[in-house]
Write a protein that holds these residues in place. Structure first.
Motif, PDB file in Angstrom:
ATOM      1  N   LEU A   1      20.268   5.885  32.880  1.00 24.59           N
ATOM      2  CA  LEU A   1      19.915   4.768  31.997  1.00 24.59           C
ATOM      3  C   LEU A   1      19.081   5.295  30.833  1.00 24.59           C
ATOM      4  O   LEU A   1      18.067   5.966  31.039  1.00 24.59           O
ATOM      5  CB  LEU A   1      19.101   3.719  32.772  1.00 24.59           C
ATOM      6  CG  LEU A   1      18.647   2.502  31.957  1.00 24.59           C
ATOM      7  CD1 LEU A   1      19.838   1.654  31.524  1.00 24.59           C
ATOM      8  CD2 LEU A   1      17.669   1.640  32.773  1.00 24.59           C
ATOM      9  N   PHE A   2      19.547   4.996  29.622  1.00 25.59           N
ATOM     10  CA  PHE A   2      18.823   5.358  28.406  1.00 25.59           C
ATOM     11  C   PHE A   2      18.253   4.109  27.739  1.00 25.59           C
ATOM     12  O   PHE A   2      18.940   3.084  27.659  1.00 25.59           O
ATOM     13  CB  PHE A   2      19.772   5.992  27.380  1.00 25.59           C
ATOM     14  CG  PHE A   2      19.978   7.473  27.523  1.00 25.59           C
ATOM     15  CD1 PHE A   2      18.976   8.372  27.179  1.00 25.59           C
ATOM     16  CD2 PHE A   2      21.203   7.973  27.967  1.00 25.59           C
ATOM     17  CE1 PHE A   2      19.186   9.740  27.275  1.00 25.59           C
ATOM     18  CE2 PHE A   2      21.410   9.340  28.074  1.00 25.59           C
ATOM     19  CZ  PHE A   2      20.402  10.231  27.724  1.00 25.59           C
ATOM     20  N   ASP A   3      17.037   4.240  27.223  1.00 25.15           N
ATOM     21  CA  ASP A   3      16.483   3.165  26.379  1.00 25.15           C
ATOM     22  C   ASP A   3      16.310   3.721  24.954  1.00 25.15           C
ATOM     23  O   ASP A   3      16.358   4.934  24.734  1.00 25.15           O
ATOM     24  CB  ASP A   3      15.126   2.720  26.956  1.00 25.15           C
ATOM     25  CG  ASP A   3      14.618   1.436  26.295  1.00 25.15           C
ATOM     26  OD1 ASP A   3      15.395   0.781  25.559  1.00 25.15           O
ATOM     27  OD2 ASP A   3      13.433   1.085  26.514  1.00 25.15           O
ATOM     28  N   HIS A   4      16.083   2.801  24.010  1.00 23.97           N
ATOM     29  CA  HIS A   4      15.838   3.166  22.604  1.00 23.97           C
ATOM     30  C   HIS A   4      16.960   4.045  22.043  1.00 23.97           C
ATOM     31  O   HIS A   4      16.710   5.051  21.390  1.00 23.97           O
ATOM     32  CB  HIS A   4      14.478   3.867  22.456  1.00 23.97           C
ATOM     33  CG  HIS A   4      13.330   2.976  22.863  1.00 23.97           C
ATOM     34  ND1 HIS A   4      12.971   1.854  22.161  1.00 23.97           N
ATOM     35  CD2 HIS A   4      12.509   3.026  23.943  1.00 23.97           C
ATOM     36  CE1 HIS A   4      11.955   1.249  22.766  1.00 23.97           C
ATOM     37  NE2 HIS A   4      11.657   1.938  23.857  1.00 23.97           N
ATOM     38  N   VAL A   5      18.187   3.645  22.344  1.00 29.82           N
ATOM     39  CA  VAL A   5      19.342   4.362  21.799  1.00 29.82           C
ATOM     40  C   VAL A   5      19.614   3.811  20.399  1.00 29.82           C
ATOM     41  O   VAL A   5      19.500   2.602  20.163  1.00 29.82           O
ATOM     42  CB  VAL A   5      20.564   4.176  22.729  1.00 29.82           C
ATOM     43  CG1 VAL A   5      21.817   4.791  22.118  1.00 29.82           C
ATOM     44  CG2 VAL A   5      20.266   4.786  24.095  1.00 29.82           C
ATOM     45  N   THR A   6      19.948   4.716  19.464  1.00 26.20           N
ATOM     46  CA  THR A   6      20.229   4.277  18.091  1.00 26.20           C
ATOM     47  C   THR A   6      21.684   4.563  17.735  1.00 26.20           C
ATOM     48  O   THR A   6      22.334   5.397  18.384  1.00 26.20           O
ATOM     49  CB  THR A   6      19.306   4.982  17.081  1.00 26.20           C
ATOM     50  OG1 THR A   6      19.559   6.376  17.167  1.00 26.20           O
ATOM     51  CG2 THR A   6      17.837   4.702  17.356  1.00 26.20           C
ATOM     52  N   THR A   7      22.140   3.908  16.697  1.00 24.42           N
ATOM     53  CA  THR A   7      23.573   3.955  16.382  1.00 24.42           C
ATOM     54  C   THR A   7      24.032   5.308  15.831  1.00 24.42           C
ATOM     55  O   THR A   7      25.226   5.559  15.765  1.00 24.42           O
ATOM     56  CB  THR A   7      23.932   2.848  15.365  1.00 24.42           C
ATOM     57  OG1 THR A   7      23.048   2.969  14.247  1.00 24.42           O
ATOM     58  CG2 THR A   7      23.796   1.475  15.969  1.00 24.42           C
ATOM     59  N   GLU A   8      23.100   6.197  15.456  1.00 22.26           N
ATOM     60  CA  GLU A   8      23.531   7.519  14.955  1.00 22.26           C
ATOM     61  C   GLU A   8      23.758   8.503  16.097  1.00 22.26           C
ATOM     62  O   GLU A   8      24.325   9.576  15.892  1.00 22.26           O
ATOM     63  CB  GLU A   8      22.492   8.170  14.018  1.00 22.26           C
ATOM     64  CG  GLU A   8      21.982   7.330  12.870  1.00 22.26           C
ATOM     65  CD  GLU A   8      20.952   6.327  13.322  1.00 22.26           C
ATOM     66  OE1 GLU A   8      20.034   6.723  14.077  1.00 22.26           O
ATOM     67  OE2 GLU A   8      21.091   5.142  12.962  1.00 22.26           O
ATOM     68  N   GLN A   9      23.269   8.187  17.269  1.00 12.35           N
ATOM     69  CA  GLN A   9      23.335   9.163  18.366  1.00 12.35           C
ATOM     70  C   GLN A   9      24.748   9.233  18.969  1.00 12.35           C
ATOM     71  O   GLN A   9      25.440   8.208  19.053  1.00 12.35           O
ATOM     72  CB  GLN A   9      22.311   8.777  19.452  1.00 12.35           C
ATOM     73  CG  GLN A   9      20.879   8.884  18.937  1.00 12.35           C
ATOM     74  CD  GLN A   9      19.845   8.255  19.867  1.00 12.35           C
ATOM     75  OE1 GLN A   9      20.183   7.600  20.850  1.00 12.35           O
ATOM     76  NE2 GLN A   9      18.578   8.437  19.533  1.00 12.35           N
TER      77      GLN A   9
END
Ligand code: NAD
Length: 496
Positions: free
Chosen positions: A367-375
């Motif tokens: 589980l990942f949090d604080h994922v951004t659209t560039e990653q």
């Protein structure tokens, strides 16, 4: 260890280079599969071509009778088929049984062949003129299918194609071919004439031979987007009808008013079921507001850590292994990339081991949090048990994000707000939408397909679109003038 053979003209054909088939739970080779050469594919095309005239002329009701018996045989053999799926794919027995049941629904739909092929009729379209549309088979059709649903996805294709009077060549995934072959054999046991359905196992060589053959009039493909695009481009370039379903990145929007317990239960199954190896798997949860994100994470985290993971063939598990070592390494590579890019890894499943199955291709839930659209973990399809939390401030921002993504297979929204749902269903640029339903896979009498780079072609798979895909419309206009009546030549374009 029995090797997996081709099925051509009703006969087992052992031919071609051999490839290993693994049990992903043990990491061991359990059998081998022959990879068809161009010549073996040619044999299958010749068989399908030879079987076409008689099958085309078989009344649809007779074709349906074979399909009825096929359905009964699949139900009688459910346990064997599920065991084979689980052994080669790794998914749990319950999940394997579920995919078979969903596949059988497509046979049930195809059993309505006499109804769905009735055509359209208009009396008195003009003076003494009747008009009708007839739906005729297109000939030899090929299907190329992925590893993740070795029973269900082929059953999306050939029962309906065959019900419509076509003959078929199936090229299943070479990674888990045994259940697919057993199912095709059972169709023959149900009374399918030889050559109507042929199975050739193989890789790019076999697929290219199908694309290049002028006798193959249509291609149904399901798999990853780069191959879907290749099949579509090469197939249509040769004048074939092509539907090519590709990869996905499915978002679940969680609104502040969502019923959180139901949302969590739904997301657990949709993100981690089948180890995330579903084209409809939820891989991104878009939380509207920090409060709902924090609450969701608090409920998800213990459940992810408590996932029951083991050999798929054992009962009572939530998740099995990934399909191959290479795929496991790829998924771990994505998790590493997510950490490097600055996302917060809240649950780390990378070093997961199942006692007694140390060589199996296992990974725990991540589980990942604080994922951004560039990653890359956001942009690309991971196809593993990895859920990414993206935080946004509004429904509009959530919808913008989904609409900007290159894939558009499935999506869902969790909320109690009817107005939000209405807007979401209308505005979202995705082919299949769930409202408080995490895996909105359409039932067999609707059709399945994504938008954008999740589907190349005009028609979705199975259901009413499947009937259109596997038939050619012929529009017939006929006049039976009254005896002894003579009409003058008419040079203007005919109209009423
Ligand atoms: P894949 O694209 O690797 O393989 C699919 C089929 O194409 C297989 O039969 C394979 O042998 C063949 N193939 C592979 N490489 C080829 C090449 N270079 N040239 C010609 N043929 C080739 O896909 P996969 O790994 O088996 O399945 C997983 C993918 O399928 C995921 O991307 C998933 O999202 C997608 N999928 C999509 C749907 C959908 O309905 N949209 C459904 C299930 C799976």
């Amino acid at each position: 260890m029995s090797n997996v053979h081709h099925l051509i003209n009703g006969q087992a054909v052992h031919a071609g280079r051999m490839a290993d088939v693994f049990n992903p739970s043990t990491g061991q080779v359990i059998r081998q599969v022959g990879l068809a050469s161009i010549e073996t594919v040619r044999e299958a095309i010749d068989a399908a071509q030879a079987a076409f005239p008689a099958w085309r002329n078989t009344p649809p009701a007779k074709r349906a009778q074979v399909l009825f018996r096929f359905k009964q045989l699949l139900e009688a053999n459910e346990a064997n088929i599920a065991q084979l799926i689980s052994e080669e794919h790794g998914k749990t027995l319950e999940d394997a049984t579920g995919e078979l049941k969903r596949g059988i629904e497509n046979i049930e739909y195809a059993c309505a062949a006499p109804e769905i092929l009735k055509g359209e009729f208009s009396r008195n379209a003009g003076p003494s003129i009747d008009a009708w549309s007839d739906f005729q088979p297109i000939g030899v059709v090929a299907g190329i299918t992925p590893f993740n649903f070795p029973a269900m996805v082929p059953l999306w294709m050939y029962p309906l194609a065959i019900a419509c009077g076509n003959t078929f060549i199936l090229k299943p995934s070479e990674r888990d071919p045994s259940s697919t072959l057993l199912i095709a054999q059972l169709f023959h046991d149900a009374g399918l004439p030889k050559g109507v359905l042929n199975v050739v196992h193989g890789d790019k060589t076999a697929v290219d031979a199908l694309i290049e053959a002028p006798e193959v009039k249509a291609l149904s493909f399901v798999g990853s987007t780069p191959i879907a695009e290749y099949i579509y481009t090469e197939g249509t370039r040769r004048g074939k009808r092509v539907q090519a379903l590709g990869g996905a990145k499915n978002h679940a929007v969680v609104m502040p008013d969502a019923d959180l317990d139901n949302t969590v239960n739904a997301l657990m199954g949709a993100a981690y079921g089948s180890c995330g190896e579903r084209c409809m798997a939820i891989s991104v949860a878009v939380c509207v507001g920090d409060q709902v994100a924090d609450a969701l994470i608090a409920k998800l985290t213990p459940q992810i850590k408590a996932l029951k993971i083991g050999a798929g063939t054992e009962r009572g598990l939530d998740m099995g292994p990934l399909v191959t070592r290479a795929h496991m390494d790829k998924v771990i590579g994505y998790v590493n990339a997510g950490i490097e890019a600055g996302a917060s890894l809240l649950v780390d499943g990378r070093d997961f081991k199942v006692p007694g199955h140390e060589e199996g291709f296992f990974i725990g839930g991540c589980l990942f949090d604080h994922v951004t659209t560039e990653q890359t973990i956001y942009k690309e399809e991971i196809f593993g048990p990895v859920l990414c939390i993206v935080r946004v401030d509004s429904l509009e921002e959530a919808m913008r994000l989904i609409n900007d993504h290159e894939y558009g297979n499935g999506t869902c929204i969790f909320t109690r707000d009817g107005e939000a749902v209405r807007l979401f269903c209308y505005v979202i640029e995705v082919g299949m939408v769930g409202v408080n339903v995490a895996l909105p896979v359409p039932v067999a009498y609707h059709s399945f397909g994504g938008w954008k780079r999740s589907l190349f072609g005009d028609l979705h798979a199975y259901g009413p679109d499947g009937v259109r895909f596997y038939t050619k419309r012929k529009a017939i206009t006929q006049r039976w003038p009254k005896r002894a009546s003579h009409e003058a030549s008419q040079f203007a374009f005919p109209s009423l």
